[in-house]
Motif scaffolding. Structure first.
Motif, PDB file in Angstrom:
ATOM      1  N   GLY A  41       4.323  -7.598  -6.888  1.00 38.73           N
ATOM      2  CA  GLY A  41       3.303  -8.405  -7.558  1.00 38.73           C
ATOM      3  C   GLY A  41       2.290  -9.031  -6.626  1.00 38.73           C
ATOM      4  N   GLY A  42       2.219  -8.535  -5.392  1.00 39.61           N
ATOM      5  CA  GLY A  42       1.307  -9.136  -4.427  1.00 39.61           C
ATOM      6  C   GLY A  42      -0.152  -8.968  -4.801  1.00 39.61           C
ATOM      7  N   ASP A  43      -0.955 -10.014  -4.539  1.00 38.83           N
ATOM      8  CA  ASP A  43      -2.391  -9.895  -4.785  1.00 38.83           C
ATOM      9  C   ASP A  43      -3.033  -9.155  -3.611  1.00 38.83           C
ATOM     10  OD1 ASP A  43      -2.606 -11.741  -2.689  1.00 38.83           O
ATOM     11  OD2 ASP A  43      -3.077 -13.423  -4.006  1.00 38.83           O
ATOM     12  N   ALA A  44      -4.344  -8.972  -3.681  1.00 41.32           N
ATOM     13  CA  ALA A  44      -5.036  -8.135  -2.701  1.00 41.32           C
ATOM     14  C   ALA A  44      -4.813  -8.615  -1.274  1.00 41.32           C
ATOM     15  CB  ALA A  44      -6.529  -8.080  -3.019  1.00 41.32           C
ATOM     16  N   GLN A  45      -4.968  -9.910  -1.044  1.00 38.91           N
ATOM     17  CA  GLN A  45      -4.846 -10.417   0.317  1.00 38.91           C
ATOM     18  C   GLN A  45      -3.407 -10.421   0.809  1.00 38.91           C
ATOM     19  OE1 GLN A  45      -7.361 -10.810   2.435  1.00 38.91           O
ATOM     20  NE2 GLN A  45      -8.480  -9.945   0.687  1.00 38.91           N
ATOM     21  N   THR A  46      -2.449 -10.679  -0.096  1.00 36.62           N
ATOM     22  CA  THR A  46      -1.040 -10.624   0.300  1.00 36.62           C
ATOM     23  C   THR A  46      -0.672  -9.226   0.761  1.00 36.62           C
ATOM     24  OG1 THR A  46      -0.429 -12.410  -1.220  1.00 36.62           O
ATOM     25  CG2 THR A  46       1.332 -10.927  -0.500  1.00 36.62           C
ATOM     26  N   LEU A  47      -1.111  -8.218   0.022  1.00 38.31           N
ATOM     27  CA  LEU A  47      -0.827  -6.837   0.392  1.00 38.31           C
ATOM     28  C   LEU A  47      -1.482  -6.491   1.735  1.00 38.31           C
ATOM     29  CD1 LEU A  47      -1.315  -5.239  -3.125  1.00 38.31           C
ATOM     30  CD2 LEU A  47       0.847  -5.349  -1.878  1.00 38.31           C
ATOM     31  N   TRP A  48      -2.745  -6.908   1.907  1.00 44.17           N
ATOM     32  CA  TRP A  48      -3.416  -6.620   3.170  1.00 44.17           C
ATOM     33  C   TRP A  48      -2.747  -7.329   4.347  1.00 44.17           C
ATOM     34  CZ3 TRP A  48      -5.924  -3.544   6.073  1.00 44.17           C
ATOM     35  CH2 TRP A  48      -6.500  -4.002   7.275  1.00 44.17           C
ATOM     36  N   ARG A  49      -2.398  -8.600   4.162  1.00 41.45           N
ATOM     37  CA  ARG A  49      -1.751  -9.339   5.247  1.00 41.45           C
ATOM     38  C   ARG A  49      -0.412  -8.702   5.621  1.00 41.45           C
ATOM     39  NH1 ARG A  49      -3.785 -14.010   2.558  1.00 41.45           N
ATOM     40  NH2 ARG A  49      -1.781 -14.251   1.487  1.00 41.45           N
ATOM     41  N   THR A  50       0.311  -8.195   4.617  1.00 47.91           N
ATOM     42  CA  THR A  50       1.583  -7.521   4.892  1.00 47.91           C
ATOM     43  C   THR A  50       1.357  -6.304   5.770  1.00 47.91           C
ATOM     44  OG1 THR A  50       2.521  -8.285   2.793  1.00 47.91           O
ATOM     45  CG2 THR A  50       3.567  -6.379   3.833  1.00 47.91           C
ATOM     46  N   LEU A  51       0.356  -5.505   5.425  1.00 49.15           N
ATOM     47  CA  LEU A  51       0.054  -4.324   6.229  1.00 49.15           C
ATOM     48  C   LEU A  51      -0.450  -4.717   7.614  1.00 49.15           C
ATOM     49  CD1 LEU A  51      -0.288  -1.291   6.564  1.00 49.15           C
ATOM     50  CD2 LEU A  51      -2.537  -1.489   5.475  1.00 49.15           C
ATOM     51  N   ASP A  52      -1.322  -5.687   7.678  1.00 47.80           N
ATOM     52  CA  ASP A  52      -1.893  -6.128   8.947  1.00 47.80           C
ATOM     53  C   ASP A  52      -0.793  -6.646   9.878  1.00 47.80           C
ATOM     54  OD1 ASP A  52      -4.285  -6.486  10.472  1.00 47.80           O
ATOM     55  OD2 ASP A  52      -4.147  -8.646  10.127  1.00 47.80           O
ATOM     56  N   SER A  53       0.139  -7.416   9.338  1.00 46.84           N
ATOM     57  CA  SER A  53       1.242  -7.951  10.145  1.00 46.84           C
ATOM     58  C   SER A  53       2.180  -6.851  10.609  1.00 46.84           C
ATOM     59  CB  SER A  53       2.032  -8.992   9.346  1.00 46.84           C
ATOM     60  OG  SER A  53       1.217 -10.103   9.022  1.00 46.84           O
ATOM     61  N   ASN A  87       0.903   1.594  -8.989  1.00 45.61           N
ATOM     62  CA  ASN A  87       2.079   0.728  -8.863  1.00 45.61           C
ATOM     63  C   ASN A  87       1.833  -0.492  -7.979  1.00 45.61           C
ATOM     64  OD1 ASN A  87       1.898   2.169  -6.499  1.00 45.61           O
ATOM     65  ND2 ASN A  87       3.870   3.209  -6.724  1.00 45.61           N
ATOM     66  N   MET A  88       0.563  -0.755  -7.610  1.00 43.56           N
ATOM     67  CA  MET A  88       0.198  -1.970  -6.882  1.00 43.56           C
ATOM     68  C   MET A  88      -1.044  -2.577  -7.531  1.00 43.56           C
ATOM     69  SD  MET A  88       0.842  -1.319  -2.815  1.00 43.56           S
ATOM     70  CE  MET A  88       0.394   0.397  -2.746  1.00 43.56           C
ATOM     71  N   PRO A  89      -0.873  -3.294  -8.635  1.00 43.43           N
ATOM     72  CA  PRO A  89      -2.030  -3.818  -9.359  1.00 43.43           C
ATOM     73  C   PRO A  89      -2.872  -4.801  -8.563  1.00 43.43           C
ATOM     74  CG  PRO A  89       0.032  -4.707 -10.245  1.00 43.43           C
ATOM     75  CD  PRO A  89       0.402  -3.595  -9.315  1.00 43.43           C
TER      76      PRO A  89
END
Length: 331
Positions: A41-53, A87-89
């Protein structure tokens, strides 16, 4: 080319990143990798921060990155690399390529469909190596694929060529996530297959628990968490409904493969993904249906084989977008 390629594999359950060798003798070899669960259920920035980290964690040791290749669930605007994975809204028209290009300026950044990257990996370094004309398929929580003709990846007008999951195999059949009825994905993907069996009385795990030598060590499986993997386990243990479900999936796959073989004059079809681990329970009905629907000589020569690469396949295919661009990226 010296240095390493940063390969990225983005899916609904996990993010994976790796450094992949670019030099002769180690080209295509995963040097080191990191994985993490996709934030539910991650929002756009949460998903990006996860990838960036995750990339930060991979690059704790100095490395020269000479390019970035990405496989991501679709749909997407291709080749621009704006992604909207079903699958990643949280990501809708997310500028993934642009974000990565900003982080890694001056090197090529290429984004393609994750199923295409899996097919590319099999052609480049896996079971399809040496074949000029092949379809690479993935049968898991979804059904996707990539098409190689005359030794080159075929992209089509929007980058979706080879999307075998939406070949109709059962006219008027179950509704697919795309809105149509009877698509291969609606019939053969793991969750749909488990639902079909549950609706006919399948009791997940019962056959395995009752199999000789299993005893009470096999845990009870709740129907709500039933999966294609459990279905395959029960089929191997002789469960009648599980066997019927695997037969249904295999025949549906055989119909779709036959259509692709007849249309594209293929040498080879590779089948990977979680459901393919069922082995002959899936491949026997697949090959039977394929034989029934490929009667011309050119079509009968096509072989169907299990995919050879494991969990790193998506990363290897993403790296190939950089390292073998003459075959897998448009000029």
């Amino acid at each position: 080319m010296s240095g390493s390629v940063l390969a990225v594999d983005i899916g609904g359950t996990k993010f994976a990143v790796a450094l992949v060798g670019s030099e002769a003798g180690g080209e295509g070899e995963v040097l080191r990798a990191r994985r993490t669960a996709t934030p539910p259920g991650g929002d756009a920035q949460t998903l990006w921060r996860t990838l960036d980290s995750l990339i930060d964690a991979l690059l704790t040791e100095p490395a020269e990155v000479v390019g970035v290749g990405v496989g991501c669930g679709g749909p997407m605007n291709w080749p621009e690399g704006e992604v909207s994975p079903i699958n990643m809204p949280g990501w809708r028209d997310f500028p993934l390529r642009a974000r990565l290009a900003e982080r890694f300026p001056g090197v090529p950044v290429r984004v393609h469909n994750d199923a295409v990257c899996l097919a590319v990996a099999e052609h480049w370094r896996g079971a399809g190596r040496g074949s000029a004309n092949m379809l690479g398929m993935v049968v898991s929580t979804g059904v996707g694929g990539g098409l190689v003709l005359d030794g080159r990846l075929i992209n089509g007008g929007s980058g979706n060529a080879g999307h075998v999951g939406h070949v109709v195999v059962e006219p008027g059949g179950p509704v697919c996530g795309c809105g149509a009825r009877g698509c291969l994905e609606a019939v053969a993907r793991g969750p749909a297959l488990a639902a079909w069996a549950l609706g006919r009385g399948w009791q997940p795990g019962a056959a395995v628990r009752e199999a000789p030598g299993q005893g009470e060590a096999v845990p009870y499986v709740e129907a709500a968490t039933a999966s294609g993997r459990q279905l395959a386990l029960d089929a191997a243990a002789g469960d009648r409904l599980a066997l019927a479900a695997m037969e249904r999936a295999g025949r549906a796959l055989g119909l779709a493969v036959a259509a692709a073989v007849n249309l594209c004059d293929l040498d080879l079809v590779t089948v990977g993904g979680g459901l393919s681990q069922a082995g002959r329970l899936l491949f026997d009905p697949l090959e039977a249906a394929l034989g029934e629907h490929t009667r011309m000589g050119f079509a009968r020569r096509a072989r169907v084989v299990p995919a050879a690469l494991g969990q790193d396949a998506g990363l290897v295919g993403a790296a190939a977008l950089i390292l073998a661009a003459s075959h897998y990226w448009p000029r």
